[in-house]
Design an enzyme around this catalytic site. Structure first.
Site, short mmCIF file in Angstrom:
data_model
loop_
_atom_site.label_atom_id
_atom_site.label_comp_id
_atom_site.label_asym_id
_atom_site.label_seq_id
_atom_site.Cartn_x
_atom_site.Cartn_y
_atom_site.Cartn_z
N GLY A 159 9.05 -3.76 3.48
CA GLY A 159 7.25 -3.13 4.25
C GLY A 159 7.75 -3.32 5.84
O GLY A 159 6.46 -3.43 6.57
N SER A 217 -3.74 -10.58 -2.20
CA SER A 217 -4.77 -9.52 -1.55
C SER A 217 -5.67 -10.11 -2.44
O SER A 217 -6.28 -10.49 -4.24
CB SER A 217 -4.36 -7.63 -2.20
OG SER A 217 -5.70 -6.45 -2.33
N TYR A 255 -3.43 -0.55 -8.67
CA TYR A 255 -3.44 -2.39 -7.47
C TYR A 255 -4.05 -3.69 -7.51
O TYR A 255 -2.83 -4.70 -7.49
CB TYR A 255 -3.88 -1.60 -6.21
CG TYR A 255 -3.38 -1.99 -4.75
CD1 TYR A 255 -2.27 -2.24 -4.18
CD2 TYR A 255 -5.09 -2.93 -3.76
CE1 TYR A 255 -2.61 -2.74 -2.67
CE2 TYR A 255 -4.25 -3.90 -3.01
CZ TYR A 255 -3.56 -3.74 -2.47
OH TYR A 255 -2.93 -3.91 -0.75
N ALA A 309 -4.16 -4.69 -10.47
CA ALA A 309 -3.36 -5.32 -12.35
C ALA A 309 -1.98 -5.90 -11.15
O ALA A 309 -1.67 -7.06 -11.57
CB ALA A 309 -2.47 -4.46 -12.63
P1 NDP Z 1 1.30 -0.19 5.26
O1 NDP Z 1 1.40 1.17 4.52
O2 NDP Z 1 1.57 0.10 6.22
O3 NDP Z 1 3.01 -0.41 5.40
C1 NDP Z 1 3.61 -0.87 3.82
C2 NDP Z 1 5.00 -1.05 3.59
O4 NDP Z 1 5.49 -0.90 2.67
C3 NDP Z 1 5.62 0.10 5.18
O5 NDP Z 1 6.81 -0.30 5.52
C4 NDP Z 1 6.66 0.59 4.04
O6 NDP Z 1 7.32 1.04 4.67
C5 NDP Z 1 6.56 -0.14 2.59
N1 NDP Z 1 7.30 0.49 1.30
C6 NDP Z 1 6.30 1.51 1.03
N2 NDP Z 1 7.13 1.33 -0.43
C7 NDP Z 1 8.43 0.55 -0.17
C8 NDP Z 1 9.60 0.94 -0.75
N3 NDP Z 1 9.53 1.68 -2.85
N4 NDP Z 1 10.01 0.12 -0.95
C9 NDP Z 1 10.50 -0.38 0.33
N5 NDP Z 1 9.31 -0.82 1.41
C10 NDP Z 1 8.06 0.00 1.02
O7 NDP Z 1 0.10 -0.92 4.38
P2 NDP Z 1 0.09 -2.75 5.11
O8 NDP Z 1 1.01 -2.90 6.60
O9 NDP Z 1 -1.31 -2.44 4.98
O10 NDP Z 1 0.83 -3.49 3.44
C11 NDP Z 1 1.21 -4.53 3.79
C12 NDP Z 1 0.90 -5.67 2.05
O11 NDP Z 1 -0.83 -5.74 2.83
C13 NDP Z 1 1.14 -4.36 1.43
O12 NDP Z 1 1.22 -5.17 0.23
C14 NDP Z 1 -0.51 -4.79 0.68
O13 NDP Z 1 -1.24 -4.63 -0.35
C15 NDP Z 1 -1.03 -5.98 1.14
N6 NDP Z 1 -2.84 -5.51 1.83
C16 NDP Z 1 -2.51 -4.89 2.98
C17 NDP Z 1 -3.74 -5.15 3.43
C18 NDP Z 1 -4.64 -4.01 3.94
O14 NDP Z 1 -5.82 -3.82 4.19
N7 NDP Z 1 -3.86 -3.10 5.00
C19 NDP Z 1 -5.30 -5.63 2.44
C20 NDP Z 1 -4.53 -6.64 1.60
C21 NDP Z 1 -3.55 -6.83 2.06
P3 NDP Z 1 8.23 2.73 3.95
O15 NDP Z 1 7.30 3.72 3.72
O16 NDP Z 1 9.63 3.10 5.10
O17 NDP Z 1 9.44 2.35 2.38
#
Ligand code: NDP
Length: 251
Positions: A12, A139, A152, A154
């Site tokens: 990610g 989270s 989410y 779960a």
């Molecule tokens: P973003 O939406 O900014 O980033 C999510 C990232 O996950 C992107 O780089 C996306 O890249 C990648 N991603 C999504 N689906 C896939 C896939 N199938 N394969 C590979 N990569 C994937 O979110 P955040 O940076 O906020 O989130 C990062 C983590 O932090 C997550 O696990 C989220 O649950 C957790 N989190 C976030 C919070 C918040 O308030 N923002 C709070 C608590 C936890 P691409 O689309 O290019 O694949």
């Protein structure tokens, strides 16, 4: 702390927390492998970092792609010392009976199976090396429920159990496995949450969220000796004590 000679694989990493973590750890000397589906975004961030970064696109819900990223990381940098399982999705937001099964499946495939696949592929390499660190991005949703977020919540509760399992089963073999619950972070995920208009999190303003760079600093902190205090558990960045321990300003 220096990360010189260490290789970090971050999922990610095309934006948000993952991109900030790659940039921060690289600034501390790490080799970083950035992975996500958006190849162009990954390439751009890796190019900004320089030769110590490599972009490899991958959908974490596909085991063959995950295995290939892990193998390519090892071939390119010679080790995988730290794995940051950060890729995650939340949208769409619906009450339980209003989801399509396909929507629900996608969250589980990415948020849960993606973490399992990465751990499955990386653990044998880390064990062979004599140790490694796995940080799973957790989270508050792993502990409480919010309307519209059954998928989410779960998924993040399952990620916490994977963190516990990783420590239980591999801690004795030198694997440091822990979670990081960041609180709310100003990323694209929060933009989508706000647009949903469902539950109190969608009512928060951008200023209520921490920047992704705070989470990146927490990841670096947990890769050091402090991480051993949270084996098989989540470190909660929201608490004032946690922020102070990292040296982050009060909020
Ligand atoms: P973003 O939406 O900014 O980033 C999510 C990232 O996950 C992107 O780089 C996306 O890249 C990648 N991603 C999504 N689906 C896939 C896939 N199938 N394969 C590979 N990569 C994937 O979110 P955040 O940076 O906020 O989130 C990062 C983590 O932090 C997550 O696990 C989220 O649950 C957790 N989190 C976030 C919070 C918040 O308030 N923002 C709070 C608590 C936890 P691409 O689309 O290019 O694949």
């Amino acid at each position: 702390m220096t990360f010189s000679g260490k290789t970090v694989l971050i999922t990610g990493a095309s934006r948000g927390i993952g991109a900030a973590t790659a940039q921060h750890l690289a600034s501390l000397g790490a080799n970083v492998v950035l992975t996500a589906r958006s190849a162009d975004a990954l390439e751009q961030i890796a190019a900004q970092i320089g030769s110590q970064a490599k972009a490899i696109s991958c959908d974490v819900s596909d085991y063959d792609q995950v295995k290939s990223v892990v193998d390519l990381t090892l071939a390119h940098f010679g080790s995988i010392d730290i794995l940051v399982n950060n890729a995650g999705l939340l949208a769409p937001v619906h009450r339980l009976a209003e989801f399509t099964p396909k929507d629900w499946d996608q969250i589980i495939d990415v948020n849960v199976k993606g973490v399992f696949y990465m751990m499955h592929a990386a653990l044998p390499i880390m064990i062979e090396q004599g140790g490694g660190t796995i940080i799973n991005i957790s989270s508050g949703a792993a502990y409480g429920v919010l309307e519209g977020w059954s998928h989410y919540c779960a998924s993040k509760a399952a990620v916490l159990q994977l963190t516990r399992s990783g420590h239980e089963e591999y801690g004795a073999q030198g694997i440091t496995c822990l979670g990081l619950s960041p609180g709310t972070v100003a990323t694209e995920m929060q933009v989508l949450i706000k647009a949903s208009g469902v539950n109190p999190v969608s009512q928060l303003e951008v200023a209520d969220h921490i920047p992704a760079t705070d989470v990146a600093q927490a990841v670096a902190y947990l890769c050091g000796p402090a991480g051993t205090k949270y084996l098989g558990e989540d470190f909660h960045l929201k608490s004032p004590e946690s922020r102070a321990a990292i040296g982050l300003p009060k909020r």
